[in-house]
Enzyme design. Structure first.
Site, PDB file in Angstrom:
ATOM      1  N   ASP A   1       0.848  -1.196   0.000  1.00 27.43           N
ATOM      2  CA  ASP A   1       0.000   0.000   0.000  1.00 27.43           C
ATOM      3  C   ASP A   1       0.883   1.246   0.000  1.00 27.43           C
ATOM      4  O   ASP A   1       1.660   1.462   0.930  1.00 27.43           O
ATOM      5  CB  ASP A   1      -0.892   0.003   1.248  1.00 27.43           C
ATOM      6  CG  ASP A   1      -1.851   1.176   1.227  1.00 27.43           C
ATOM      7  OD1 ASP A   1      -2.834   1.119   0.469  1.00 27.43           O
ATOM      8  OD2 ASP A   1      -1.603   2.163   1.951  1.00 27.43           O
TER       9      ASP A   1
ATOM     10  N   TYR B   1       3.393   9.915   0.639  1.00 26.10           N
ATOM     11  CA  TYR B   1       4.328   9.332   1.613  1.00 26.10           C
ATOM     12  C   TYR B   1       5.775   9.668   1.255  1.00 26.10           C
ATOM     13  O   TYR B   1       6.678   9.452   2.059  1.00 26.10           O
ATOM     14  CB  TYR B   1       4.161   7.804   1.714  1.00 26.10           C
ATOM     15  CG  TYR B   1       2.775   7.332   2.096  1.00 26.10           C
ATOM     16  CD1 TYR B   1       1.855   8.203   2.682  1.00 26.10           C
ATOM     17  CD2 TYR B   1       2.370   6.016   1.879  1.00 26.10           C
ATOM     18  CE1 TYR B   1       0.574   7.778   3.016  1.00 26.10           C
ATOM     19  CE2 TYR B   1       1.096   5.578   2.224  1.00 26.10           C
ATOM     20  CZ  TYR B   1       0.202   6.468   2.782  1.00 26.10           C
ATOM     21  OH  TYR B   1      -1.060   6.036   3.115  1.00 26.10           O
TER      22      TYR B   1
ATOM     23  N   HIS C   1      -7.062  10.071  -2.060  1.00 25.10           N
ATOM     24  CA  HIS C   1      -6.505   9.952  -0.705  1.00 25.10           C
ATOM     25  C   HIS C   1      -7.392  10.593   0.374  1.00 25.10           C
ATOM     26  O   HIS C   1      -7.545  10.059   1.468  1.00 25.10           O
ATOM     27  CB  HIS C   1      -5.104  10.593  -0.701  1.00 25.10           C
ATOM     28  CG  HIS C   1      -4.188  10.053   0.350  1.00 25.10           C
ATOM     29  ND1 HIS C   1      -2.835   9.978   0.203  1.00 25.10           N
ATOM     30  CD2 HIS C   1      -4.428   9.562   1.587  1.00 25.10           C
ATOM     31  CE1 HIS C   1      -2.285   9.451   1.288  1.00 25.10           C
ATOM     32  NE2 HIS C   1      -3.238   9.204   2.144  1.00 25.10           N
TER      33      HIS C   1
ATOM     34  N   LYS D   1      -2.185   6.335  -4.169  1.00 20.09           N
ATOM     35  CA  LYS D   1      -3.256   7.306  -3.851  1.00 20.09           C
ATOM     36  C   LYS D   1      -2.958   8.671  -4.459  1.00 20.09           C
ATOM     37  O   LYS D   1      -1.807   9.118  -4.470  1.00 20.09           O
ATOM     38  CB  LYS D   1      -3.416   7.444  -2.327  1.00 20.09           C
ATOM     39  CG  LYS D   1      -3.543   6.103  -1.621  1.00 20.09           C
ATOM     40  CD  LYS D   1      -3.833   6.218  -0.137  1.00 20.09           C
ATOM     41  CE  LYS D   1      -3.690   4.870   0.534  1.00 20.09           C
ATOM     42  NZ  LYS D   1      -2.299   4.518   0.875  1.00 20.09           N
TER      43      LYS D   1
END
Ligand code: A2P
Length: 314
Positions: free
Chosen positions: A44, A49, A112, A79
């Protein structure tokens, strides 16, 4: 018990995936390699990130022609970040994640968050006073651009993250390609029972992020009690000769919720995958469910000096 769920698209999604939020760039590549080597087939990711390139570095070593795994054997999610909601930005954002991950398609691409930020390359566009600049792009406009990614073959499925039941319904009512997943914060202290029942009724798979209580979130205080240390979870774990983390993940899997626990520690990465070889009794399922206290750890926007500001590392 089957260790995959079948999405509304017909794809099979492994019930445990490796979470990569908060995994430092220097550690995430090794974490993904450990995960793939011990049997994970689900990773994931997200543009926000900031580590998709390192994740891609690990995928390149294990997945593809001449490697241990075929691309079809690994389920990869990414995302769309809040600054990329404008319909003209969605395809480029998806292609950027694909390039970083070194893939030609994603198995799943999620919106997201339901709210859009001002367009641009800055992750957190802010005014001088620290408040975040939102934009008025509605998520239904974004969804139409997400659907085009399916049509183009860039992604196999699309879905949502951090959407409420009402927002999910809005999307479903307007959708040509229905959302396959809603990924939300979920753990024993935030069981999301009513959202889960709604997801089931509309055929959306719920995925739990921060399933272990996200003890390493940047704003956690050092002295706060950790969910995984809850004595009730400890007692159940002892009964099954498992760890509290395994009990928590098993509880989710048994109620049909997919989990993406984050770890950069090889022994924990392995441990978190080992949740399909035992089941909790109905009574123990109820005991874990009863720990719910509506405790949300991932509260993105907080009140500061009377203003709502988007919280990042504090
Ligand atoms: P680490 O990455 O150092 O192994 P969440 O998935 O809820 O965000 O939780 C992630 C946090 O939980 C990280 O601090 C991670 O530490 C820790 N963690 C992951 N797996 C386990 C486990 N099996 N037991 C205890 N802590 C764990």
């Amino acid at each position: 018990m089957e260790c995959t769920v079948t999405l509304s698209t017909g794809q099979r999604m492994p019930v445990v995936g490796l979470g990569t939020w908060k995994s430092a760039a220097g550690q995430v590549q090794q974490a993904v390699l450990s995960a793939l080597d011990c049997g994970y087939r689900h990773v994931d990711c997200a543009a926000a990130y900031g580590n998709e390139q390192e994740v891609g570095g690990a995928l390149a070593q294990r997945v593809g022609p001449g490697k241990e795994l075929r691309r079809e054997e690994v389920f990869v999610t990414s995302k769309l970040w809040n600054t990329k909601h404008h319909p003209e930005d969605v395809e480029a954002a998806c292609r950027s994640s694909l390039a970083q991950l070194g893939l030609s398609y994603l198995d799943l691409y999620l919106v997201h968050w339901p709210m859009a930020f001002q367009r641009g390359e800055e992750l957190m566009p802010r005014r001088a006073d620290g408040t975040v600049c939102y934009s008025d792009t509605h998520y239904l406009e974004t969804w139409r651009a997400m659907e085009a990614l399916v049509d183009q073959g860039l992604v196999r499925a699309i879905g949502l993250s951090n959407f409420s039941a009402r927002q999910m319904d809005d999307v479903i009512a307007a959708a040509r390609h229905r959302p396959a997943v809603n990924q939300v914060e979920c753990h024993p202290y935030l069981s999301q029972a009513s959202l889960l029942s709604h997801c089931r009724s509309v055929g959306v798979c719920m995925t739990a992020y921060s399933p272990l209580g996200s003890g390493d979130r940047p704003w956690a205080s050092a002295d706060e009690p950790r969910m995984l240390d809850d004595p009730k979870l400890g007692a159940i774990a002892e009964k099954y000769q498992k760890t509290a983390a395994q009990v928590v993940l098993r509880w989710q899997v048994q109620r049909g919720v997919v989990c993406v626990p984050k770890s950069v520690t090889p022994s924990r990465i392995l441990q978190n995958l080992q949740v399909c070889d035992f089941s909790l009794s109905e009574e123990d399922m109820r005991q874990v469910e009863a720990l719910d206290r509506g405790e949300r750890y991932i509260v993105p926007a907080v009140e500061r000096d009377g203003q709502r500001v988007w919280r990042d590392a504090e």
